[in-house]
Design a protein around this motif. Structure first.
Motif, mmCIF file in Angstrom:
data_model
loop_
_atom_site.group_PDB
_atom_site.id
_atom_site.type_symbol
_atom_site.label_atom_id
_atom_site.label_comp_id
_atom_site.label_asym_id
_atom_site.label_seq_id
_atom_site.Cartn_x
_atom_site.Cartn_y
_atom_site.Cartn_z
ATOM 1 N N GLU A 171 0.737 -1.269 -0.011
ATOM 2 C CA GLU A 171 0.016 -0.127 -0.025
ATOM 3 C C GLU A 171 0.727 1.276 -0.344
ATOM 4 O OE1 GLU A 171 -3.362 2.079 2.728
ATOM 5 O OE2 GLU A 171 -2.512 0.095 3.139
ATOM 6 N N ALA A 172 1.891 1.190 0.915
ATOM 7 C CA ALA A 172 2.655 2.465 1.040
ATOM 8 C C ALA A 172 3.512 2.753 -0.405
ATOM 9 C CB ALA A 172 3.746 2.114 1.942
ATOM 10 N N ALA A 173 3.899 1.698 -1.326
ATOM 11 C CA ALA A 173 4.346 1.706 -2.558
ATOM 12 C C ALA A 173 3.333 2.269 -3.576
ATOM 13 C CB ALA A 173 4.907 0.586 -2.892
ATOM 14 N N GLY A 174 2.077 2.321 -3.178
ATOM 15 C CA GLY A 174 0.806 2.520 -4.304
ATOM 16 C C GLY A 174 1.089 1.580 -5.375
ATOM 17 N N ILE A 175 1.239 0.327 -5.011
ATOM 18 C CA ILE A 175 1.195 -1.070 -5.969
ATOM 19 C C ILE A 175 -0.334 -1.507 -5.941
ATOM 20 C CG2 ILE A 175 2.138 -3.196 -6.610
ATOM 21 C CD1 ILE A 175 4.732 -2.352 -5.410
ATOM 22 N N GLU A 176 -1.021 -1.235 -6.951
ATOM 23 C CA GLU A 176 -2.104 -2.169 -6.991
ATOM 24 C C GLU A 176 -2.463 -3.505 -7.416
ATOM 25 O OE1 GLU A 176 -4.317 0.036 -10.550
ATOM 26 O OE2 GLU A 176 -4.082 2.049 -9.845
ATOM 27 N N VAL A 177 -3.415 -3.970 -6.859
ATOM 28 C CA VAL A 177 -3.423 -5.436 -6.920
ATOM 29 C C VAL A 177 -4.684 -5.850 -7.667
ATOM 30 C CG1 VAL A 177 -3.870 -7.615 -5.651
ATOM 31 C CG2 VAL A 177 -2.509 -5.650 -4.751
ATOM 32 N N THR A 178 -4.801 -6.823 -8.537
ATOM 33 C CA THR A 178 -5.767 -7.537 -9.401
ATOM 34 C C THR A 178 -6.235 -8.739 -8.221
ATOM 35 O OG1 THR A 178 -4.262 -8.849 -10.733
ATOM 36 C CG2 THR A 178 -5.315 -6.781 -11.500
ATOM 37 N N ARG A 275 0.137 -5.446 -9.939
ATOM 38 C CA ARG A 275 0.528 -4.878 -11.141
ATOM 39 C C ARG A 275 2.167 -4.883 -11.059
ATOM 40 N NH1 ARG A 275 -3.772 -3.874 -14.075
ATOM 41 N NH2 ARG A 275 -5.479 -3.478 -12.983
ATOM 42 N N GLN A 276 2.845 -4.631 -10.152
ATOM 43 C CA GLN A 276 4.362 -4.703 -10.020
ATOM 44 C C GLN A 276 4.810 -5.239 -8.902
ATOM 45 O OE1 GLN A 276 3.497 -0.040 -10.311
ATOM 46 N NE2 GLN A 276 5.565 -0.212 -10.927
ATOM 47 N N PHE A 277 6.039 -5.750 -9.019
ATOM 48 C CA PHE A 277 6.588 -6.653 -7.625
ATOM 49 C C PHE A 277 7.640 -5.643 -7.099
ATOM 50 C CE2 PHE A 277 5.459 -9.799 -10.934
ATOM 51 C CZ PHE A 277 4.720 -10.416 -9.955
ATOM 52 N N ALA A 278 7.757 -4.512 -7.679
ATOM 53 C CA ALA A 278 8.801 -3.760 -6.925
ATOM 54 C C ALA A 278 8.510 -2.096 -7.317
ATOM 55 C CB ALA A 278 10.158 -3.728 -7.200
ATOM 56 N N LYS A 279 8.494 -1.193 -6.337
ATOM 57 C CA LYS A 279 8.170 0.279 -6.795
ATOM 58 C C LYS A 279 8.658 1.271 -5.515
ATOM 59 C CE LYS A 279 4.463 3.383 -8.005
ATOM 60 N NZ LYS A 279 2.972 3.644 -8.003
ATOM 61 N N TYR A 333 14.519 -7.133 -10.263
ATOM 62 C CA TYR A 333 13.515 -7.946 -9.450
ATOM 63 C C TYR A 333 12.394 -8.305 -10.124
ATOM 64 C CZ TYR A 333 11.113 -9.772 -5.642
ATOM 65 O OH TYR A 333 10.289 -10.720 -4.938
ATOM 66 N N GLN A 334 11.928 -6.950 -10.540
ATOM 67 C CA GLN A 334 10.687 -7.089 -11.518
ATOM 68 C C GLN A 334 10.721 -8.165 -12.693
ATOM 69 O OE1 GLN A 334 7.626 -5.693 -11.039
ATOM 70 N NE2 GLN A 334 6.621 -6.026 -13.120
ATOM 71 N N ALA A 335 11.996 -8.098 -13.244
ATOM 72 C CA ALA A 335 12.178 -8.791 -14.506
ATOM 73 C C ALA A 335 12.378 -10.428 -14.017
ATOM 74 C CB ALA A 335 13.674 -8.491 -15.185
ATOM 75 N N ALA A 336 13.043 -10.532 -12.968
ATOM 76 C CA ALA A 336 13.204 -12.019 -12.563
ATOM 77 C C ALA A 336 12.007 -12.490 -12.129
ATOM 78 C CB ALA A 336 14.105 -12.041 -11.212
ATOM 79 N N ARG A 337 11.173 -12.043 -11.463
ATOM 80 C CA ARG A 337 9.812 -12.630 -10.856
ATOM 81 C C ARG A 337 8.688 -12.655 -11.497
ATOM 82 N NH1 ARG A 337 11.021 -15.871 -8.957
ATOM 83 N NH2 ARG A 337 8.965 -16.290 -7.924
ATOM 84 N N ARG A 338 8.708 -11.743 -12.821
ATOM 85 C CA ARG A 338 7.168 -11.793 -13.309
ATOM 86 C C ARG A 338 7.124 -12.858 -14.154
ATOM 87 N NH1 ARG A 338 3.504 -8.289 -14.820
ATOM 88 N NH2 ARG A 338 4.391 -6.297 -13.998
ATOM 89 N N PRO A 339 7.787 -13.458 -14.866
ATOM 90 C CA PRO A 339 7.689 -14.644 -15.643
ATOM 91 C C PRO A 339 7.360 -15.838 -14.770
ATOM 92 C CG PRO A 339 9.857 -14.031 -15.944
ATOM 93 C CD PRO A 339 9.251 -12.773 -15.264
ATOM 94 N N ASP A 340 8.089 -15.954 -13.616
ATOM 95 C CA ASP A 340 7.747 -17.199 -12.865
ATOM 96 C C ASP A 340 6.435 -16.989 -12.291
ATOM 97 O OD1 ASP A 340 8.042 -19.177 -11.218
ATOM 98 O OD2 ASP A 340 9.449 -18.457 -9.811
ATOM 99 N N VAL A 341 5.928 -15.978 -11.722
ATOM 100 C CA VAL A 341 4.606 -15.481 -10.985
ATOM 101 C C VAL A 341 3.398 -15.770 -11.973
ATOM 102 C CG1 VAL A 341 3.176 -14.099 -9.688
ATOM 103 C CG2 VAL A 341 5.675 -14.338 -9.055
ATOM 104 N N ALA A 342 3.584 -15.054 -13.356
ATOM 105 C CA ALA A 342 2.658 -15.090 -14.241
ATOM 106 C C ALA A 342 2.488 -16.474 -14.852
ATOM 107 C CB ALA A 342 3.120 -14.247 -15.244
ATOM 108 N N SER A 343 3.680 -17.373 -15.011
ATOM 109 C CA SER A 343 3.248 -18.501 -15.478
ATOM 110 C C SER A 343 2.545 -19.603 -14.598
ATOM 111 C CB SER A 343 4.876 -19.126 -16.295
ATOM 112 O OG SER A 343 5.610 -19.278 -14.985
ATOM 113 N N ARG A 344 3.027 -19.497 -13.437
ATOM 114 C CA ARG A 344 2.273 -20.413 -12.346
ATOM 115 C C ARG A 344 0.979 -19.938 -12.154
ATOM 116 N NH1 ARG A 344 6.381 -24.389 -11.050
ATOM 117 N NH2 ARG A 344 7.676 -23.629 -12.776
ATOM 118 N N THR A 345 0.612 -18.793 -12.061
ATOM 119 C CA THR A 345 -0.942 -18.248 -11.788
ATOM 120 C C THR A 345 -1.579 -18.698 -12.853
ATOM 121 O OG1 THR A 345 0.404 -16.369 -10.664
ATOM 122 C CG2 THR A 345 -2.152 -16.263 -11.441
#
Length: 398
Positions: A171-178, A275-279, A333-345
């Motif tokens: 919430e502090a980073a202002g990262i939205e969640v789907t 929507r982001q893993f880091a900000k 970090y964003q680049a490292a985590r996005r494909p892993d999390v997106a493919s598993r989800t």
């Protein structure tokens, strides 16, 4: 873990398995790390199936030897269509020796895993523990200030938010969640049984979701029973003898006589992804970064990979004299985590939707896909390897 300074390279907020692993890994990577988390006994008897690289991560961090004797090896995984539908999938059996592994992983009580992580964390000179909670998280251009509930303020160039689904860090980073509620709930409990489990995990697919019997040490197994919310609450309210009989029926007596152990928990299922893993100098790990239903045992395994990746990336940045909270470091970090999390989800969502679907075409496609997995060795072995860790990660894992 005694340090009077209030300035750190990294502050980790949250003391669950993912947060503890992240704090240990960051300190091990050379970051002066603060862990902000209440020191509380683990509250329930849930378990985790640690797959593939997860135990390797814990071994590298000198954690696994402290709890491995309390874990049960997972050598075979069975998928059984128990829907009773006209079109049903054949049973599929995955064996670890088919891909040259002694086991796929291990199932362990979370209480034992957390105790081992706490034990290791207490030894680390570079890790300072604050038995407290965050009242506010305030990022700015140069650092993040974390105000604790007991008053002291901590500062760091990077905050790792491991503070769960209702993450204050996120919430502090202002990262939205789907987020999408699945209309399902999971009942979890442990059982003893008269027949040995032979290190076989069996997943019965019902019209309302999977019911999984996962080996524990001895003649014990953990049960994750996914159903409608109303049915999950009904099962939870049963007496011990009634729930034992229900579990034995659902397992088709493969484990013999079943007796339920103390402790039951129901939790609603959802799929959540930021929507982001880091900000803004804040990186997310664990359930602040992804929430999945308990299908394929991916949740905490992804959380441990989050921890390993943020530690490796942060350690490399500090070693090069970079600011660990700078945008270019967070982008790695964003680049490292996005494909892993997106493919598993995506894979878990499709598997769950196909099981619940009333459409004959979807049921036919699901049955055909499982038939291919069972009959075609190369495809089955590919699925097993990808289930343990993505192939691109195996060639470049930290």
């Amino acid at each position: 873990m005694n340090d009077s300074s209030q300035d750190y390279d990294v502050i980790v907020i949250g003391g669950g398995p993912a947060g503890l692993t992240a704090a240990i890994a960051l300190a091990d990577a050379g970051a002066r790390t603060a862990l902000l988390a209440r020191r509380l006994p683990y509250a329930d008897n849930r378990t985790t199936a640690l797959l593939g690289a997860s135990t390797e991560i814990l071994e590298r961090l000198d954690v696994w030897r402290r709890c491995s004797d309390k874990a049960a090896a997972l050598k075979t995984m069975r998928l059984v269509d128990d829907t009773g539908r006209l079109i049903r999938a054949p049973e599929v059996r995955f064996s670890s020796d088919e891909i040259g592994r002694e086991q796929f992983g291990f199932n362990i009580d979370n209480r034992a895993l957390v105790a081992a992580l706490e034990d290791r964390a207490a030894e680390m000179a570079a890790l300072t523990r604050f038995d407290d909670e965050a009242a506010s998280v305030q990022p700015d251009d140069a650092e993040v200030t974390v105000v604790t509930r007991q008053g002291p303020s901590l500062r760091a160039r990077l905050v790792v938010g491991a503070d769960g689904r209702n993450s204050l860090s996120r919430e502090a980073a202002g990262i939205e969640v789907t987020s999408r509620e699945l209309g399902q709930s999971a009942l979890t409990f442990n059982i003893t049984h008269s027949r040995p489990h032979q290190n076989i995990s069996t997943e019965f697919h019902t019209e309302h979701g999977p019911c999984v019997f996962v080996p524990l040490a001895g003649n014990r197994s953990s049960v994750v029973w996914v159903s409608s919310p109303k049915e999950a609450e009904r099962l939870k309210a049963l007496g011990d003898d009634e729930l034992s009989a229900a579990a034995e029926r659902q397992s088709h007596s493969i484990l013999g006589r079943v007796e339920v152990q103390a402790g039951r928990h129901v939790f609603p299922l959802a799929i959540e992804r930021p929507r982001q893993f880091a900000k803004d100098r804040i990186a997310l790990v664990g359930e602040s970064a992804h929430v999945l239903p308990p299908i394929g045992a991916q949740g905490l395994n992804m959380g441990l990979r989050d921890a390993a990746d943020i530690a490796e990336i942060t350690g490399q940045a500090i070693g090069r004299g970079e600011d660990p909270g700078a945008p270019n470091v967070l982008a790695r970090y964003q680049a490292a985590r996005r494909p892993d999390v997106a493919s598993r989800t995506w894979a878990i969502d499709i598997a769950n939707r196909s099981l619940l679907s009333d459409f004959l075409g979807v049921q036919t496609a699901r049955a055909a896909g499982l038939h291919l997995l069972g009959a075609f060795g190369p495809l089955r072995r590919l699925a097993m390897r990808e289930g343990l860790a993505p192939s691109w990660r195996r060639s470049s894992s930290p």
